[in-house]
Design a protein around this motif. Structure first.
Motif, PDB file in Angstrom:
ATOM      1  N   LEU A 130     -20.071  14.472   9.065  1.00 15.78           N
ATOM      2  CA  LEU A 130     -18.835  14.099   9.740  1.00 15.78           C
ATOM      3  C   LEU A 130     -18.521  12.673   9.312  1.00 15.78           C
ATOM      4  CD1 LEU A 130     -19.145  15.374  13.417  1.00 15.78           C
ATOM      5  CD2 LEU A 130     -17.655  16.251  11.629  1.00 15.78           C
ATOM      6  N   VAL A 131     -17.295  12.441   8.894  1.00 15.83           N
ATOM      7  CA  VAL A 131     -16.898  11.087   8.475  1.00 15.83           C
ATOM      8  C   VAL A 131     -15.590  10.721   9.165  1.00 15.83           C
ATOM      9  CG1 VAL A 131     -17.990  11.461   6.224  1.00 15.83           C
ATOM     10  CG2 VAL A 131     -15.537  11.756   6.433  1.00 15.83           C
ATOM     11  N   SER A 132     -15.371   9.414   9.297  1.00 17.51           N
ATOM     12  CA  SER A 132     -14.111   8.998   9.910  1.00 17.51           C
ATOM     13  C   SER A 132     -13.024   8.984   8.845  1.00 17.51           C
ATOM     14  CB  SER A 132     -14.249   7.612  10.538  1.00 17.51           C
ATOM     15  OG  SER A 132     -14.280   6.635   9.531  1.00 17.51           O
ATOM     16  N   THR A 133     -11.773   9.097   9.269  1.00 17.98           N
ATOM     17  CA  THR A 133     -10.676   9.080   8.295  1.00 17.98           C
ATOM     18  C   THR A 133     -10.561   7.716   7.626  1.00 17.98           C
ATOM     19  OG1 THR A 133      -9.193   8.630  10.147  1.00 17.98           O
ATOM     20  CG2 THR A 133      -9.233  10.885   9.317  1.00 17.98           C
ATOM     21  N   SER A 134     -11.219   6.689   8.204  1.00 17.81           N
ATOM     22  CA  SER A 134     -11.212   5.377   7.547  1.00 17.81           C
ATOM     23  C   SER A 134     -12.355   5.270   6.543  1.00 17.81           C
ATOM     24  CB  SER A 134     -11.278   4.253   8.578  1.00 17.81           C
ATOM     25  OG  SER A 134     -12.498   4.306   9.277  1.00 17.81           O
ATOM     26  N   GLY A 135     -13.128   6.353   6.355  1.00 14.53           N
ATOM     27  CA  GLY A 135     -14.125   6.391   5.282  1.00 14.53           C
ATOM     28  C   GLY A 135     -15.542   6.022   5.691  1.00 14.53           C
ATOM     29  N   GLN A 136     -15.859   6.085   6.973  1.00 13.76           N
ATOM     30  CA  GLN A 136     -17.198   5.692   7.419  1.00 13.76           C
ATOM     31  C   GLN A 136     -17.987   6.923   7.864  1.00 13.76           C
ATOM     32  OE1 GLN A 136     -17.317   1.894   8.494  1.00 13.76           O
ATOM     33  NE2 GLN A 136     -15.285   1.677   9.331  1.00 13.76           N
ATOM     34  N   PRO A 137     -19.276   7.001   7.485  1.00 12.91           N
ATOM     35  CA  PRO A 137     -20.072   8.166   7.876  1.00 12.91           C
ATOM     36  C   PRO A 137     -20.398   8.143   9.369  1.00 12.91           C
ATOM     37  CG  PRO A 137     -21.432   6.567   6.718  1.00 12.91           C
ATOM     38  CD  PRO A 137     -20.042   6.025   6.710  1.00 12.91           C
ATOM     39  N   GLY A 147      -3.042  -3.350  -6.629  1.00 15.37           N
ATOM     40  CA  GLY A 147      -2.088  -4.420  -6.354  1.00 15.37           C
ATOM     41  C   GLY A 147      -0.647  -4.117  -6.727  1.00 15.37           C
ATOM     42  N   GLN A 148      -0.449  -3.281  -7.754  1.00 18.09           N
ATOM     43  CA  GLN A 148       0.924  -3.075  -8.236  1.00 18.09           C
ATOM     44  C   GLN A 148       1.804  -2.500  -7.130  1.00 18.09           C
ATOM     45  OE1 GLN A 148      -1.945  -2.110  -9.930  1.00 18.09           O
ATOM     46  NE2 GLN A 148      -1.372  -1.537 -11.993  1.00 18.09           N
ATOM     47  N   SER A 149       3.068  -2.988  -7.091  1.00 18.94           N
ATOM     48  CA  SER A 149       3.922  -2.674  -5.945  1.00 18.94           C
ATOM     49  C   SER A 149       4.136  -1.167  -5.749  1.00 18.94           C
ATOM     50  CB  SER A 149       5.255  -3.405  -6.060  1.00 18.94           C
ATOM     51  OG  SER A 149       5.819  -3.141  -7.301  1.00 18.94           O
ATOM     52  N   TYR A 150       4.117  -0.372  -6.857  1.00 21.52           N
ATOM     53  CA  TYR A 150       4.424   1.050  -6.697  1.00 21.52           C
ATOM     54  C   TYR A 150       3.275   1.863  -6.115  1.00 21.52           C
ATOM     55  CZ  TYR A 150       2.593   0.495 -11.457  1.00 21.52           C
ATOM     56  OH  TYR A 150       1.847   0.117 -12.544  1.00 21.52           O
ATOM     57  N   TYR A 151       2.130   1.242  -5.862  1.00 21.23           N
ATOM     58  CA  TYR A 151       0.999   1.972  -5.273  1.00 21.23           C
ATOM     59  C   TYR A 151       0.909   1.790  -3.759  1.00 21.23           C
ATOM     60  CZ  TYR A 151      -1.034   2.934  -9.896  1.00 21.23           C
ATOM     61  OH  TYR A 151      -1.268   3.379 -11.162  1.00 21.23           O
ATOM     62  N   ASN A 152       2.045   1.620  -3.088  1.00 20.68           N
ATOM     63  CA  ASN A 152       1.957   1.307  -1.650  1.00 20.68           C
ATOM     64  C   ASN A 152       1.338   2.428  -0.823  1.00 20.68           C
ATOM     65  OD1 ASN A 152       2.298  -0.607   0.408  1.00 20.68           O
ATOM     66  ND2 ASN A 152       4.033   0.567   1.204  1.00 20.68           N
ATOM     67  N   ALA A 153       1.575   3.685  -1.223  1.00 22.88           N
ATOM     68  CA  ALA A 153       0.996   4.797  -0.456  1.00 22.88           C
ATOM     69  C   ALA A 153      -0.528   4.671  -0.446  1.00 22.88           C
ATOM     70  CB  ALA A 153       1.422   6.129  -1.062  1.00 22.88           C
ATOM     71  N   SER A 154      -1.119   4.316  -1.581  1.00 22.47           N
ATOM     72  CA  SER A 154      -2.576   4.150  -1.645  1.00 22.47           C
ATOM     73  C   SER A 154      -3.024   2.986  -0.779  1.00 22.47           C
ATOM     74  CB  SER A 154      -3.029   3.884  -3.082  1.00 22.47           C
ATOM     75  OG  SER A 154      -2.558   4.876  -3.938  1.00 22.47           O
ATOM     76  N   ARG A 155      -2.271   1.898  -0.810  1.00 20.08           N
ATOM     77  CA  ARG A 155      -2.669   0.729  -0.009  1.00 20.08           C
ATOM     78  C   ARG A 155      -2.687   1.069   1.476  1.00 20.08           C
ATOM     79  NH1 ARG A 155       0.133  -2.075  -3.934  1.00 20.08           N
ATOM     80  NH2 ARG A 155       2.113  -1.965  -2.859  1.00 20.08           N
ATOM     81  N   ARG A 156      -1.694   1.814   1.910  1.00 20.23           N
ATOM     82  CA  ARG A 156      -1.622   2.173   3.331  1.00 20.23           C
ATOM     83  C   ARG A 156      -2.830   3.003   3.743  1.00 20.23           C
ATOM     84  NH1 ARG A 156       3.919   2.099   5.384  1.00 20.23           N
ATOM     85  NH2 ARG A 156       3.392   3.822   6.718  1.00 20.23           N
ATOM     86  N   LEU A 157      -3.269   3.877   2.856  1.00 23.78           N
ATOM     87  CA  LEU A 157      -4.420   4.721   3.173  1.00 23.78           C
ATOM     88  C   LEU A 157      -5.691   3.887   3.288  1.00 23.78           C
ATOM     89  CD1 LEU A 157      -3.749   7.782   0.850  1.00 23.78           C
ATOM     90  CD2 LEU A 157      -3.117   7.475   3.241  1.00 23.78           C
TER      91      LEU A 157
END
Lengths: 194, 164
Positions: B35-42, A81-91
């Motif tokens: 093989l997995v998807s980039t969104s994390g699904q097998p 949740g913390q604002s500085y972790y936006n890169a992780s949230r996007r992933l």
């Protein structure tokens, strides 16, 4: 759009719990993990700091069983949740089918809620997804505490899409499964619309 | 606005992919391939032994690879195309197949890193056009019709019955 594997007869949907730091996203997932039938869930994976703050994500797979010959699964994720972790949230948002926006009802958390809500939309728009196909539920959490906003005020601030709103206290489990049920049904109906 | 994208894989495509993975496992001497998807699904696996927890593996491998891409960005590198973890007994190698698909391969001391990398690269070259075609197909999820939605709704009610 879920991942559909006709050969393995499987459909996987991805649901992400989003919201500001300490709003209760992980508590939702932990409660689901604790209460749901163990045969219907996989392992809870958490990447957290030593202080138990989510560093990257929590992950819990839930199996719905076989529906019309297809094994149907929901993969539940949280974001840090913390604002500085936006890169992780996007992933974590990549390939999302449904979002539960967990809002902290306390008056003192107004700025964090609004910042997180705007950040959610920024990240979704950047992904270029068709947002009409995305399930979205707003969970007003911590309704058991004093000094909280009314549902009407929070709706004005955090629900420009007129999405379903649910009240909750994730710590005791109040509203946790109601929220999950609504978002699960939403992702199925939204992805089914041609 | 762009269409929301997913992967819809049919029987013929999956048979083709499974054949390639089985062959890769044999020639490279590896233990397990997924093989997995980039969104994390097998998507699919090929294994000579008991499967590891493929759901957790898919989620963690995809996230780890995504983090690697962000590291590349921070370092002004265009992309890191593979991820390698070396363990005491086993090693993990993750390679990108297409925009939405990753190949995860584990192997032990019974084979060599170079051999695994060589054959993995060749397999990726064969897999890539298959997944490019899948990713670019107009996807009509005909299966998710009113009938499916109705049955899924009932299954959701059953799964969470008594928990609200």
């Amino acid at each position: 759009m879920p991942l559909i594997n006709f050969a393995a007869r499987e459909i996987n949907y991805k649901i992400v719990y989003y919201g500001c730091g300490l709003c209760g996203k992980t508590t939702n997932i932990q409660y689901i993990h604790k209460k749901v039938n163990p045969s219907a869930r996989g392992k809870l994976v958490s990447i957290a700091t030593e202080e138990e703050r989510t560093l990257y994500f929590d992950f819990l797979p839930l199996s719905l069983g076989t529906v019309k010959g297809m094994k149907t699964r929901f993969h539940l994720y949280t974001v840090p949740g913390q604002s500085y972790y936006n890169a992780s949230r996007r992933l974590v948002l990549q390939g999302v089918d449904g979002v539960v926006f967990v809002a902290d009802s306390q008056i003192t958390r107004l700025d964090e809620n609004v910042e997180s809500y705007l950040n959610l939309w920024d990240n979704l728009m950047d992904q270029g997804d068709d947002l009409s196909k995305l399930g979205l539920v707003i969970q007003m959490n911590k309704r058991d505490l004093g000094e909280i906003f009314s549902i009407e005020d929070m709706t004005d601030l955090l629900n420009h899409t007129e999405s379903p709103i649910l009240e909750a206290c994730a710590l005791t489990g109040m509203g946790v499964f109601e929220t999950l049920k609504v978002v699960c049904k939403q992702v199925i109906s939204k992805t089914g619309q041609g | 606005m762009a269409r929301r994208r997913g992967l819809v894989i049919n029987d013929r495509q999956m048979r083709l992919v499974d054949d390639i993975l089985n062959k890769l496992r044999q020639v490279s001497g590896s233990r397990f391939i997924s093989l997995v998807s980039t969104s994390g699904q097998p998507i699919t696996t090929s294994s000579a032994e008991e499967h590891p927890d493929t759901l957790s593996l898919a989620s963690l491998a995809a996230s780890s690879f995504a983090a690697t891409q962000q590291l590349a960005e921070v370092l002004n590198e265009k992309e890191f195309t593979l991820l390698f973890h070396e363990g005491r007994e086993s090693n993990l190698h993750v390679a990108q197949v297409s925009e939405q698909v990753l190949l995860v391969i584990t192997f032990g001391r019974e084979t060599q890193v170079g051999k695994v990398r060589l054959y993995t690269n060749r397999a990726v070259e064969v897999l890539r056009p298959i997944f490019h075609a899948i990713e670019n197909e107009e996807q009509a999820p005909l299966l998710i019709d009113d009938d499916y939605s109705l049955l899924a709704d009932e299954a959701i009610d059953d799964l969470f019955a008594g928990m609200e």
